[in-house]
Design an enzyme around this catalytic site. Structure first.
Site, mmCIF file in Angstrom:
data_model
loop_
_atom_site.group_PDB
_atom_site.id
_atom_site.type_symbol
_atom_site.label_atom_id
_atom_site.label_comp_id
_atom_site.label_asym_id
_atom_site.label_seq_id
_atom_site.Cartn_x
_atom_site.Cartn_y
_atom_site.Cartn_z
ATOM 1 N NE ARG F 103 -32.650 53.512 -5.324
ATOM 2 C CZ ARG F 103 -32.083 53.832 -4.079
ATOM 3 N NH1 ARG F 103 -31.670 55.294 -3.975
ATOM 4 N NH2 ARG F 103 -31.832 53.088 -3.210
ATOM 5 C CE LYS F 138 -18.152 77.352 -11.076
ATOM 6 N NZ LYS F 138 -16.985 77.303 -10.903
ATOM 7 C CE LYS F 170 -19.364 84.383 -12.182
ATOM 8 N NZ LYS F 170 -19.834 82.936 -12.488
ATOM 9 C CD GLU F 200 -13.992 86.419 -11.131
ATOM 10 O OE1 GLU F 200 -15.338 85.978 -11.560
ATOM 11 O OE2 GLU F 200 -13.213 85.735 -11.413
ATOM 12 C CG ASP F 221 -11.789 83.566 -8.487
ATOM 13 O OD1 ASP F 221 -12.101 82.630 -7.654
ATOM 14 O OD2 ASP F 221 -11.381 83.226 -9.765
#
Lengths: 283, 283, 283, 283, 283, 283
Positions: F103, F138, F170, F200, F221
């Site tokens: 597993r 992420k 960002k 960004e 973006d």
């Protein structure tokens, strides 16, 4: 007989941590990109300056943990004296892994050999006396066991390994406790039967007070060789005499000739230069 | 604006490990024996020599992890210049805990301040040029993140943190790969878009070959100021120019005046002396 | 003055590990299912049999790590003698967390109090002599620092904490080394100045041989009180005399009356029964 | 077929931790000083008293982690009955490593064999009944997996491994929840389909109330054999019947003859004496 | 009453590891460079799509471990249904720390909410039946405890947490053991009294054979609703009936209507999309 | 030449943790109960659907750490394309260990192959352009290094590995800092010479402002292919152009044809389905 062994189980966590610190989250991107995986290499660890080697097991583990196919064959043992050009060890195996492990192996080897070499320098300078050079707890965080080992490799003796394995009453302890007598009495009551008690003194008057309480060792801090000689006379073999403060290759002989048993120096572990050891590709 | 912050979560594991290394299996047997538990103390962290402080958060955590009742109040910030006698921080709390945490706190503070001070020494020496001083991966195993931080505190710039965060093609990589061109091509193909590529050259001929492949930075190893000047001329702003080899306070100005962008020195992190910082009991 | 302190930083890893061992991958499914989250409780740690308490900081941390809202207020200190029904500590906070932490807290408290109580039993039995009871390295794996602490809480003294903090030459060492003399000489050459040397002897003849080499302590193994008395006479204060073998509350007085300094017993740490301490819900 | 296996990956962390605990920061200073590194030895693990062996894999790993050249060859398997003098395993390899690993190996082996032996004592005493002996969560912190394994080696059955792998509703849960009915209903709603529910009762009246809610098992606490017999009758096979309280070799037969399925005893894991196993040097 | 609690001590290691993974060796270089240290911010965790929230404690710990001055105030509880735009929690504190912790907090929250939402989708689809949705051991390595918790938050039930907390005999076990009978008999002999036994069957013939040995649960793998209906009839309440294979929101109702007790689906934990949750700066 | 290598030292901690998570405190109770210890097995890892394999070293280590006698022989390398039925690796050894490790091995292999397959899907869709697909931060907590590796195995490029190895400014950074100019200037001052700076932008106006400050890369973006085309034109090769937002196999070609250098997609690592890989018993 070697007094120097450290089982791999004591070394391995430090080496693994150092490799992970260097490999980060993507590994050796340069070698992965540039070196074909099947490429083999033979390299030699070579001394670039005189000194004493220490840390070969750290280097061996660094390479083996990067790639178990890499074989390090020592040509010398920890504690051996080095001249520039001396071959310390041969290494064979995949070129990628050798390049990946090189920096971690050299970081350990250079750091520990630097400490061993500094220690050997003092040990040689006082070899004509009965005194030995020893280290302190002023070590690099996380590497105390290794640095103490390097001191042994350089011919030095070890002092306490931590706050827990001997009692060392310093000036602040005495001041807060309220005097040498009360501090010694409390220490005596608390110490296990295999725990020695050492006390620091700055003057001959303090020494006399301390001697009255029978310590195992006395740390004579920052005294001139003349005062040390008098201190040794007063101690008269009833306790180990340790001199500290401004110990270096120039000052050590006169200090040691005072008759003390030990010279201790923090800089051996916290400020010794790395020893320059390089890795030469043979083919 | 501070560029120096390290969250406690990054520092804490190293401080915990250092405290456990020092406390061993029985704790501080001297202070436990000699110092009454209710005794309070006020002490000051004091510079004993000129330099730059770094590592105050490590010291603060060391005391707090020994006893949360101990309060360290900084009087200066990491990166501040020190003169002998300068008060770096005040510490108040139970005397036992202060004595127990003292050595670990000072081991971090002295080590990191030593690196910051060494860095500042070079940074000051080249302040009249546009060059900056930077460090290498020749760090003490396990302490790289802290030593790189200390370099920043001393006014230096950081180089790679590990094998994984930039490509640095060295002489051995070139030799094994079969030349500058093939090494650069492979590196270019492998590098992520935020990964820079640097290549080491020893001669102007190698430099010309390297420049043809457009690296982001070039490491000019062991060149004289005159050769460096010519190298900078040939690079012509197309890549960052980094000089390495024999960088110290005496040699640095001439090297920096060659027009290079960076001077890198391994000894900043592997061989800087600790800075002498002491802990004075005020009452 | 307390000789018993262990900073939380030494205790916390063991308590965290024990809680994680008990909470597993789903936590306390019973209390989560059955106890409303807002329910508060007041409980008391209560002795169910006579003995000595040890481990209150372990219990305090166990509850606090489960839920920081739980407050444990000690009514006694480690080392205090207990009678059945004695209130050791009061605990207040969320009922769920108290039930979740109960078993880990009691497992530490019962285990360490059991060791403290066993130690106190021997210490009381030999209180009319100058001898003290001490423990060995026969401890439960992973808990040595805690078990040694419990011995101190019970009025005992600590022996070596590990293979590294004193030299203890046993029968097998002597046999393999080739005799008492060679073993003692090698030990003397290797020992740091704060490291004591103890040697084990089984007969008076061996004792005489050992004494000739000036050990700091002598372990007199499995001797009758009469032989011990003669051994103490021959040692004549030149070394610490430690008796081992079949030490219990019945045999200890006669052994201690022989004049030895120490009685050592492995069972204190490896075979003492837990002390029965319970947790009573008050409302 | 063996029901006893633990993969090394489960054992190794505990053995490594125990070795590091014993080796400290300097390693085995006695053996390093006294035993020549090339010396080989053959030794036997030998039972000194009757019992059941458990923990051979822990001993094997202890020696191998100290020195991979040491070979332990088992002569018996975990679970085997021992008579005084029985040879449990042969060990060959460097003498230093064998002496270094001896104490950790024996600490595990003695502790786990002690638990296995205590369990076997009860298992034998109730072998004429259908009941089995089982353990509790009253284990030594950090060693639960190993102690539960030792219970299996002694012929016992395992109870919950932690708070998370079954629901066990105790008296305090019932009191705080407000009764058996509400506690059982909440447990039923929360339990996964592979999680069993057990409830503790002190009286036959509580038993009747509990039975109405269909638990998988019932813990009959501190009842006489007569009351247990009546409890078993009332349960009528609808739930597993477990008796707890004052279980020992004398009381166990009458309790087991009441018809309960299980006898549970905390002392098996928290208070069993170590089994005396020694290490004999053969040459 | 909440069935969802995980004490922080269970969550903290995963959150610390994730933060260290993200902070690397230099910390958040962007926020350190760009955001003044004194700047404060207020932000909201906001749902961008419908679903169920899970993991708020992970997010709270992520921010607190980056900077203890950051306060997260939940507006909803784990398990709550979300509509786009719903405010899940408010966060206030130093802007740097909020930006530093944002990604780790959202990575946990999105991952666990995704699992909770997927589970809720099936749970809603079968709400008109008596069946429940459950998960498997097909989880993301290292996050099983968290993913199982998210399944509970989504209204699902938990299956085994590991290889050790229940017996599940699969097709390969049966084949290697030599048949259902021998496998069941061996399992029965080995299982503790609180350990349930489940067995997997692929056909009705295997089901009949399995039923003869009295398992606690039967895993009916990859059967049509019609076959499942017949299987449930044959089981007749003697064991829990679990259906697996191709469970999704479309297929689940018909499968659940067959009368099985449980539907299990590996994709809930290994392949659920993250739920889109964002962090909006309010000022 | 493989760009995919991860030394075992980087993989092992994750595999050990996953095995311990699955083995819990009692190990594989099913296989221990049902499978005779001497039974051997031969099995094959087989693809059940099309895709790309990644994680073979994780699977190899999982089996080896359960039982060193198990041998995994790869038939393919990470990065290879799979068709249903393809034999990925052969495994031979004790049947118990194979069942115990199955597993964990499949959980790693399925998860990483799922990411590799998703990446390959996009990589193939844009193969006719000069653009590459890349991932984000992420990732699943604790597995970033492995998931980034899987992206490389699928033909993708890696973005930042953490907050520390590049500067990515960002929208929130810009807003809090007070504009693109101040943010860029601060970033430039802080960045080491091997650290790239990306910023960004959401609009062409922001793009123009950003370009004036010379970033190394620009994150465009959520722009349409048309806007992207204009953005690429304005960038004119002065910076790397990265497009993000709604990247999937359908949208990717048009986005890539705009002339951007990179397409980045968080779902590759946080929401890719596992690839279905099974383990077939051969005899």
């Amino acid at each position: 007989m070697s007094l120097l062994s450290l089982p791999d189980i004591m070394i391995e966590p430090a080496v693994r941590a150092a490799l992970r610190e260097d490999l980060g989250r993507a590994g050796d991107v340069t070698s992965d990109a540039v070196i074909p995986p099947a490429m083999q290499a033979r390299v030699a660890l070579v001394a670039r300056e005189p000194g004493v080697v220490a840390g070969l097991d750290f280097a061996r583990l660094a390479f083996r943990l990067v790639d178990p196919q890499i074989r390090l064959t020592p040509r010398l043992e920890d504690g051996a004296r080095l001249q520039p050009g001396d071959n310390i060890a041969d290494i064979e195996g995949p070129a990628r892994g050798i390049l990946t492990g090189e920096r971690v192996a050299l970081n350990f080897l250079g750091h520990l050999s630097g400490i061993a070499s500094a220690t050997r320098g003092i040990a040689d300078a006082i070899a004509h006396t009965g005194a030995r050079i020893t280290c302190t707890r002023k070590t690099t965080p996380g590497l105390r066991f290794a640095e103490k080992y390097a001191v042994r490799a350089g011919g030095g003796a070890n002092h306490r390994f931590g706050l827990d394995d001997a009692i060392l009453i310093k000036d602040n302890h005495i001041a807060i406790a309220g005097g040498v007598g009360v501090a010694m009495a409390r220490a005596r009551a608390a110490a296990g039967h295999l725990v020695k008690i050492e006390i620091e003194v700055d003057t001959l008057a303090q020494l006399d007070e301390a001697l009255a309480h029978g310590p195992d060792a006395i740390l004579l801090d920052n005294m001139t060789p003349e005062t040390l000689r008098e201190a040794v006379r007063r101690i008269g073999g009833r306790a180990i005499a340790e001199a500290s403060g401004r110990i270096n290759a120039e000052t050590a002989p006169a200090i040691a000739e005072s008759g003390v048993d030990l010279l201790s120096a923090g800089w051996l572990t916290h400020s010794a230069r790395v020893l320059d050891i390089g890795l030469d590709f043979l083919d």
